[in-house]
Scaffold this motif. Sequence first.
Motif, PDB file in Angstrom:
ATOM      1  N   ARG A 211     -42.365  27.412 -26.718  1.00 47.18           N
ATOM      2  CA  ARG A 211     -41.973  27.815 -25.358  1.00 47.18           C
ATOM      3  C   ARG A 211     -41.174  26.711 -24.673  1.00 47.18           C
ATOM      4  O   ARG A 211     -40.242  26.985 -23.923  1.00 47.18           O
ATOM      5  N   GLN A 212     -41.536  25.456 -24.964  1.00 44.92           N
ATOM      6  CA  GLN A 212     -40.739  24.352 -24.413  1.00 44.92           C
ATOM      7  C   GLN A 212     -39.319  24.398 -24.972  1.00 44.92           C
ATOM      8  O   GLN A 212     -38.351  24.142 -24.264  1.00 44.92           O
ATOM      9  N   GLN A 215     -37.365  27.075 -23.302  1.00 48.11           N
ATOM     10  CA  GLN A 215     -36.962  26.624 -21.973  1.00 48.11           C
ATOM     11  C   GLN A 215     -35.804  25.625 -22.055  1.00 48.11           C
ATOM     12  O   GLN A 215     -34.806  25.744 -21.336  1.00 48.11           O
ATOM     13  N   TYR A 219     -31.986  26.069 -20.641  1.00 54.30           N
ATOM     14  CA  TYR A 219     -31.457  25.134 -19.644  1.00 54.30           C
ATOM     15  C   TYR A 219     -30.151  24.497 -20.127  1.00 54.30           C
ATOM     16  O   TYR A 219     -29.197  24.347 -19.359  1.00 54.30           O
ATOM     17  N   MET A 222     -27.457  26.867 -19.527  1.00 54.79           N
ATOM     18  CA  MET A 222     -27.132  26.931 -18.103  1.00 54.79           C
ATOM     19  C   MET A 222     -26.238  25.749 -17.716  1.00 54.79           C
ATOM     20  O   MET A 222     -25.236  25.900 -17.020  1.00 54.79           O
ATOM     21  N   ASN A 226     -22.301  25.621 -16.330  1.00 57.82           N
ATOM     22  CA  ASN A 226     -21.955  25.087 -15.008  1.00 57.82           C
ATOM     23  C   ASN A 226     -22.890  23.934 -14.665  1.00 57.82           C
ATOM     24  O   ASN A 226     -24.091  24.129 -14.468  1.00 57.82           O
ATOM     25  N   ARG A 227     -22.331  22.745 -14.592  1.00 59.65           N
ATOM     26  CA  ARG A 227     -23.155  21.548 -14.392  1.00 59.65           C
ATOM     27  C   ARG A 227     -23.552  21.319 -12.934  1.00 59.65           C
ATOM     28  O   ARG A 227     -24.437  20.532 -12.657  1.00 59.65           O
ATOM     29  N   THR A 228     -22.911  21.999 -12.047  1.00 60.59           N
ATOM     30  CA  THR A 228     -23.143  21.748 -10.623  1.00 60.59           C
ATOM     31  C   THR A 228     -24.628  21.843 -10.264  1.00 60.59           C
ATOM     32  O   THR A 228     -25.286  22.829 -10.581  1.00 60.59           O
ATOM     33  N   GLY A 229     -25.101  20.814  -9.609  1.00 62.26           N
ATOM     34  CA  GLY A 229     -26.467  20.853  -9.090  1.00 62.26           C
ATOM     35  C   GLY A 229     -27.552  20.730 -10.137  1.00 62.26           C
ATOM     36  O   GLY A 229     -28.728  20.912  -9.831  1.00 62.26           O
ATOM     37  N   LEU A 230     -27.194  20.416 -11.380  1.00 60.11           N
ATOM     38  CA  LEU A 230     -28.205  20.327 -12.436  1.00 60.11           C
ATOM     39  C   LEU A 230     -28.279  18.926 -13.022  1.00 60.11           C
ATOM     40  O   LEU A 230     -27.268  18.245 -13.156  1.00 60.11           O
TER      41      LEU A 230
END
Lengths: 574, 464
Positions: A211-212, A215, A219, A222, A226-230
């Motif tokens: 599950r990790q 995840q 991520y 994601m 788009n790297r914005t805000g991450l």
Amino acid sequence: MNMRYRWTALIMVLLLPTWLFCQDDKELAPVSRTYAITNVNIIQAPGRKIEMGTVVIKDGLITAVGKGVSIPPEAIVIKADSMYVYAGFIDGLTRAGVIKPKEETKEKLKDPGNPPPDRAGITPQMDVRNFLNPSDKALEELRSLGFTTAQVVPHGNLLPGSAAIVLTGAPSGDAMVLISKSALYSELTGANNIYPATILGVMAKWRDLYRQAVQAKSYEGMYAANRTGLERPTSERTLEAFYPVIDQKIPVLFRTEKMLDANRALTLKNDLSFSLMLAELKDGWPMINKIKASGAKVFLSLDLPEEIKTTEKKDASTAIKKADSAKLAPANPVSKTKTPADLEKEALDKRKAEAIANYAGQASSFQKAGILFGFSTMSAKSKDIPANLRRMIRAGLTEDALLAALTTTPAQLLGLSDRMGTVDNGKMANLVITDKSYFNEKAKVRYVFVDGVMYKMEIKEAKKSDGTTKVEIEGSWSTTTQSPQGNSEGKLTFKKDGSGYTGTFSGGRIPAPVDLKDISLDGATLTFNYSLNFGANPVKVEVELTVDGDTLKGITTVGTFGSFPMEGTKDPKY
Amino acid sequence: MTLIDINMKKSILIVIVCGFLTVAYGQVEKGNVLIKNGTVLTITKGNLENTDVLIKEGKITQIAKGIAALAGIKVIDATGLYVMPGIIDAHSHIGLDAINEGTNAITPEVWTGDAINPFQMSIYRALAGGCTVSHALHGSANAIGGQSQTIKHRYGMFDPDAMKMEGAPRTIKFALGENPTNGGRSDDLQPQSRMGVEFVIRQAFSEAKQYMERWDVYNKNKSVKGFRGAPPAYSLRYETLADLLRGKIILHCHSYRADEINMVLKVCKDFGIKRLVFQHANEAFKVAPELAAAGASASVFSDWWQYKLEVYYSTAYNAAILVRNGVVTSINSDSPDLIRHLYHEAGKTQKYGGLSDDEALSLITINPAKQLGIENRVGSLEIGKDGDVAIFKNHPLSIYGVPQYSIVDGIVRFDREKDPGDMRLMPDPKETIDVTFYETGHNHENCMQGVEQLFGVNHNENKN
């Protein structure tokens, strides 16, 4: 001029032995990579047979199969008169050809509840390709049985790394590899006193890691979009190893000898929805329907529990009838001489014999249920495999189904059908040639082709019949056994005892001589066994040697620890 | 016996003899049976003389006099016999391949449901003692142990999943006192004292709370348009503890001393945990009113103590005192031996404390059912409940009481008249047959199983 010629000649003579030695080391390349196997019974696939035909192979591929096939002029012709040729066998799971890394003594962990992943057996990022050894003795044994392809896995427990599908013969480790990262390999066993230590911890850790990984993968996707805000995702190799599994590109391959472990693997599959491959299953018959419903790919073990000798078995089965009636009427005259302990023993023997029969009948049960299955050899002793295959036939498996489980089905399960599994034009030249039908008790493998390379088997003819050389083992022998821990010296002694022999073995780590059991001398073939006590558990050591005058040579098999070469010379008489 | 009965036995035999499976795999088998003319001990609704109990499709559908037998249904003549609900053991470790993941102080992520072994003979032996349901608990090696599984004793099924009682609530095992601190001291880690145990539990709960809050915030933000951010790191360990804090899991806590029982009551109050059962709880009688007020319950031994220092102060009146104080109390086995005669254990509360028959039998039926959250399914003979029944010759609380039949979901899983000598489902094909071997009396199926070596403790001292 004359002198000079002499000098050159002398140098040549001096160099000659070295040159010959070099030749010994390096095998000669065959003069041609084209072979024609003529006048042979071709079992192209289960149920598909050509009698007395020809198979032509060229540059690693089968180029012609049939009757009246023209033989290329450059072909090396193998007159396989009345022999049998099959597609090379495929092994679903083995560690033959895989080097076991040396065990280092590791320092005690300060917190065994939070170990580094490698100490917990979690190294899914490892690749079995880093551990391949084409000259491994076990690989040669497998090939000699007719296996030309195998799925191999790294050593280790919980998540040792990724598997690969390899050829059983090749000049280098890399050349062995047909498909890398064919599956992610796992065994449901814990670390020793380190988390996870038990099946409880193992199952939880599996779910947690998976599950990790799901995840982390999501991520990363994601972040890539788009790297914005991450935050930048950090690389974690243990989790990344799961990505191809999550994408359903590769299955998880579990070694599940016991049905309870197979059930646990199914539980994980259901919880986490990956595609599942079960291998080395031994007692799967009670869960056939469950396996069928799951769609898991299955490789059944070629290891079977030892059969009870037929005479004993007969005794047990007739005695049990008596035992049944005796239980009701103790005064029954039939049972007069039998004590309650005898009757209990007979009843237990009968249950044991039935259990053994169930193991031998597993493949047949799977066939009847219509489940596709291949075989795996991981815990089987090579020398038992042909006999075990015949036991499966006696237990109801058809020869065609058995051949399918060795060739076409594993090819299908491993995604290799386009290139192997049958003797057809365009397939890889992976072949096994036997002098009789493979499943005949007296059949011997004569040639094995792996990727178009011929391996000719030495046929050890029993010297029994010619009677010219008398084999005498009485006396004392000095032996050397090779093992990964180094060579170990030993002493064998034999003494005539009536028509047979008694004997002892000592040396190595054995403090006092142990008595040998079941000593048998058949022609030049000497077999015996003895028991060793490692801690509380007795381990049976089986030895098979060929005696040639004052030397002997063969294999010693120590329980499930492995087979090791043994050599010996006769001590001078005193 | 009737046809169905014979067929059932036959199918078990076929399974045993041929290894050929006729039963549906992975599904719960349900049966029909009519028990005629017995003395029915309903536990919750009094005793009914000369009464019949009808089980259809695994459920009790009728309890009345003179129920007509439908064609083909199995009938058990219980004339002169006692018919009671199947006995329930709220603390056992039978049917498990592993009991302790004792390598860490907290392991709530593990689950005994993963380790079920349906072939263990102890399951059949429990049936022979009228016990049809048990709580397959994680051991007591660590302060926060694993999640546990309530199992039905469907012996004869080959599927480990078929042992799990479908729909039973999740439970988890905690442990206090000597067992978890032994581990800490041997590794020089927390916990090493009773204070340390409290600290470990509180710390884990606090972290779980933070974990839960992080996810709540994330999930809330996620639905906001244009939100960018990473989810909190997933952890099965804290997922489980979060479920415990949310009230989705019943807490079963291994405990002996009154002070530590009080401690856990406070911790649970602080973190809002309401469903709480104290296991062993030898000193629970000292804090009976407090337990009753908190709605916590206790699962105890009848008269077993002094097997280690923290169990010296104890009394056989423990169960009776708890009952009289209004605490839901059960008597458990924690042993593959005691589980075979829990009815004797319950009977002892009549000598020590003078409980009534119904009160004494409640200790091994409806009360453990309540502690496991399955009281709507089992624990008493009522219409609509599962067809789990034990039938006794002589009253079960009498020293002469002998179980005759054990029925699970309407299927006879034990019949004293047809009890073959060898009931193994999967005999070992490599076993060394030696009929001179006798049991040495060592008991390995206990709470500290698998960790004796780890902690260097003498397992004779750690029976529970």
